[in-house]
Design a protein around this motif. Sequence first.
Motif: not given
Length: 215
Positions: A11, A13, A16, A34-35, A40, A54, A66
């Motif tokens: 991901s 996000n 980061k 996730g995925g 989740t 996520v 976020e």
Amino acid sequence: MAITVWGRLTSSNVQKVIWTLGELELPYEHVVVGGFAKGTNTPDYRAMNPNGLVPTIRDGELVLWESNAIVRYLSAEYGSGLLFPVEARERAVVDQWADWTATTFQPSWSAVFAAKVRTPAAEQKPDDIGKAIANAERQFEILDGRLADVPFLAGDKLTYADLIAGIGLYRWTTMDISRRSFANVTAWHRRLRERPAYVKAVEVPYDELVGRLTF
Ligand SMILES: N[C@@H](CCC(=O)N[C@@H](CS)C(=O)NCC(=O)O)C(=O)O
């Protein structure tokens, strides 16, 4: 107590957040959710992050979701004066590029990634892909203009704006598309690639996302 990060490493996000932790040399525990890993949609996870997305982090009593808010928090709490300028006028420039990335730049390259990589080949629409690429290139041009003047988005030093924006470069440059090249963006990418924390977190193959729109 170490920071805990929930999320899958494919991901952008999540990337980061992992990159920020790496830059700040902070220890953390990583829980893959996730995925394909799922996890989740449980009551426990939804209690932390009602979006069921996520990333999510916990740092002591603080639970946060976020990705950009997480990057800003980590930068302020652990990277003050480093990734996070203390002086308001300097920080405003960082926020300008971070917010532009959230509202304009990331959606533009993400739209290409969704249309060209995540959409199954048989369902892809070349016209839509072409329009998405043209829009993304308009944003890369803006980025390129900025990076003609400064090595990093807010000036001479890496800040959280670079972390928020820089995650797009690997996907943009590895997608099977024709794209304009932007010399200053390429030079910025080269500078980011000199940072082990960037390479480890962001230059991550995304084969599991090919042809998969569902997560
Ligand atoms: N605005 C949110 C978006 C979060 C988001 O959309 N996460 C995606 C991955 S990039 C997700 O959770 N997808 C579902 C999954 O991985 O199961 C953020 O920046 O944290």
